[in-house]
Design an enzyme around this catalytic site. Structure first.
Site, mmCIF file in Angstrom:
data_model
loop_
_atom_site.group_PDB
_atom_site.id
_atom_site.type_symbol
_atom_site.label_atom_id
_atom_site.label_comp_id
_atom_site.label_asym_id
_atom_site.label_seq_id
_atom_site.Cartn_x
_atom_site.Cartn_y
_atom_site.Cartn_z
ATOM 1 N N LYS A 194 4.036 9.528 8.464
ATOM 2 C CA LYS A 194 4.085 9.030 10.167
ATOM 3 C C LYS A 194 4.812 9.582 11.178
ATOM 4 O O LYS A 194 5.170 10.738 11.848
ATOM 5 C CB LYS A 194 4.086 7.259 10.908
ATOM 6 C CG LYS A 194 3.558 6.854 9.543
ATOM 7 C CD LYS A 194 1.435 6.527 9.903
ATOM 8 C CE LYS A 194 1.227 5.933 8.646
ATOM 9 N NZ LYS A 194 -0.318 6.212 8.014
ATOM 10 N N ASP A 208 9.411 2.850 -0.739
ATOM 11 C CA ASP A 208 8.242 3.440 0.654
ATOM 12 C C ASP A 208 8.637 3.413 1.938
ATOM 13 O O ASP A 208 8.394 1.840 2.685
ATOM 14 C CB ASP A 208 7.377 2.890 0.514
ATOM 15 C CG ASP A 208 5.912 3.382 0.549
ATOM 16 O OD1 ASP A 208 6.124 3.925 1.962
ATOM 17 O OD2 ASP A 208 4.474 3.545 0.888
ATOM 18 N N TYR A 256 1.005 -0.948 -0.127
ATOM 19 C CA TYR A 256 0.321 0.168 0.242
ATOM 20 C C TYR A 256 0.885 1.270 0.003
ATOM 21 O O TYR A 256 1.702 1.239 0.987
ATOM 22 C CB TYR A 256 -0.908 -0.136 1.013
ATOM 23 C CG TYR A 256 -2.011 1.094 1.067
ATOM 24 C CD1 TYR A 256 -2.908 1.332 0.459
ATOM 25 C CD2 TYR A 256 -1.832 1.983 2.177
ATOM 26 C CE1 TYR A 256 -3.490 2.479 0.295
ATOM 27 C CE2 TYR A 256 -2.640 3.764 2.456
ATOM 28 C CZ TYR A 256 -3.506 3.607 1.419
ATOM 29 O OH TYR A 256 -4.204 4.798 1.407
#
Length: 483
Positions: free
Chosen positions: A316, A268, A173
């Protein structure tokens, strides 16, 4: 860890027991809150997994958090193993992070102009992401979300290479931009959606989806279409289909294949960056640490070849729980972004001063002691869950990537790709989840998510988790398909 002397105790602010356990009178109960939300918000939530669709029941509406605990609208306190999906590595509402945010807010919420703190954060990211004296992050662009970071990285790769095709992996994702929602794991897996409506077929056709941990599939596609492929995008250590670590040397091999064909590698690290270590997963892979400790199926210490990603995305932790993300990488690639280059990206809230303050405070506090505490708490909790499931007779596997971990049900074989994750007995997770919730422990509301601890998870918090496990494991053992 010692509750008195451990890092968890040092980082967890003094708790006002009355504040932590008393219901907030002005708030309605969770069921009433959910019914009200559904009248004005699609599905009653602003991110799909929060709706509890895969586990059933009523979502908890949270009103406060402190240290390792969250409190819902009914005043019930839970030990939190979601950690805002990763950024709360110090624990919720860490006093120094809160103070930094308050100080920044007092000077203005948003300027729409450049601030010195943006450069401070870019320099800190550059300094932290290092292995063997090598810094792969030469320049940084701040954005607002992980989705925006990956979307920009892909546009940048296409603009830099002049090519259109992108390779991604099933179950990974990378946010909800159009070209990335094919077999994207996490929320889509939870909702059993093969892709997303509203994505034009022509856009989807520019993304090639391959099975993860299968280098032969990557080589085959590059042999056929290498001259058209702008980039490979890969989660550094996937954590959106549960945790499924890369096979030793996998990321390095992806870099070699991409670079041999003039393509870029986008890594990522929205979830793993600054969460699994000071330099993220790339730092762990290139630090000389035995990868066997990071990948359960490795037979022993493995030498992973050093590699350099061309672009890395962060989210995050880099924003300390505030809306902030980043992309960074090679200077020549990054300089293709406007205003220097032809690849456009802009955002009114990019580098927002309040979010930057939270990110700076969090990264400055996340030292070696914090990572040691995270690793210790993750090892204790994941081992205890596995032991409880064993004692209840539930076949399962534990997957770890640094201090990230998750579980699959129905097989002792750790999955290596999305198809193997989907083959699990996912029906066991709902009863397990609700038994833990009833026991005062908040887990991710999907079997396809990673679990997150914080450095504030001290002996008291962990004891509450351990106390809830026998009943939860029994519930998983008793679960039946379709029940």
């Amino acid at each position: 860890m010692s509750a008195e002397s451990g890092i968890g105790a040092a980082l967890s602010p003094e708790r006002d027991e009355t504040e932590a356990t008393t219901a907030v009178a002005s708030h309605a109960g969770n069921a009433e809150q959910f019914a009200r939300a559904q009248r004005s918000i699609p599905g009653g939530v602003n991110s799909p997994v929060r709706a509890f669709r895969s586990v059933g029941g009523t979502p908890r509406f949270l009103v406060s958090a402190r240290g390792p605990y969250v409190t819902d609208s009914e005043g019930t306190e839970y030990v939190d193993l979601v950690s805002s999906w990763g950024p709360a590595i110090l624990g919720h509402a860490h006093p120094e992070v809160v103070a930094a945010v308050q100080d920044a807010a007092s000077r203005g919420l948003s300027f729409g102009a450049t601030t010195p703190a943006e450069t401070d954060l870019a320099e800190l990211v550059h300094a932290r992401v290092v292995a063997g004296g090598v810094h792969p992050i030469e320049k940084v662009r701040l954005v607002s979300t992980g989705t925006e970071a990956t979307m920009t990285a892909i546009r940048l790769a296409r603009g830099f290479t002049g090519r259109d095709l992108l390779i991604k992996f099933a179950g990974h994702y990378h946010g909800h931009s159009d070209s990335l929602l094919a077999e994207a794991g996490s929320g889509l897996a939870t909702l059993a959606l093969p892709a997303s409506a509203g994505v034009p077929a022509a856009t989807a056709a520019l993304t090639i989806v391959l099975p993860y941990n299968d280098l032969d599939a990557v080589r085959k596609v590059f042999a056929e279409r290498g001259h058209d492929i702008a980039a490979i995008i890969v989660e550094a250590a996937p954590a959106n289909m549960g945790v499924v670590p890369p096979a030793p040397g996998y990321n390095a091999a992806l870099a070699d294949i991409a670079h041999a064909h003039g393509s870029l590698l986008i890594v990522d690290e929205v979830l793993t960056g600054f969460r699994v270590g000071a330099a993220g997963w790339w730092g762990l892979e290139n630090s000389g640490s035995p990868v066997a400790e990071l990948h359960l199926d490795a037979p022993g210490p493995v030498d992973v070849p050093a590699y350099l990603p061309d672009l890395v995305t962060f989210g995050k932790v880099v924003g300390g729980g505030m809306p902030l993300a980043a992309l960074g990488g090679r200077a020549d690639v990054m300089d293709a972004l406007a205003p220097l280059g032809p690849v456009y990206q802009a955002g009114t809230l990019s580098g927002n001063p309040v979010a930057v303050a939270a990110g700076l405070a969090t990264l400055r506090l996340a030292d070696a002691a914090v990572y040691a505490a995270l690793d210790a708490a993750a090892a204790t909790v994941s081992t205890a869950v596995s032991t409880a499931l064993d004692e209840a007779g539930v076949r399962h596997s534990v997957q770890r990537a640094g201090n990230l971990f998750s579980f699959t049900f129905g097989s002792s074989h750790a999955p290596r790709n999305y198809a193997e994750v989907q083959a699990q007995e996912g029906f066991r997770y709902g009863p397990f989840f609700h038994a833990m919730l009833d026991g005062g422990v908040s887990l991710p509301p999907s079997v396809y998510e990673a679990w997150f601890v914080s450095a504030a998870h001290d002996d008291t918090a962990i004891a509450r988790i351990l106390d809830a496990l026998p009943r939860a494991a029994a519930a998983a053992a008793a679960a039946r398909p379709g029940a």
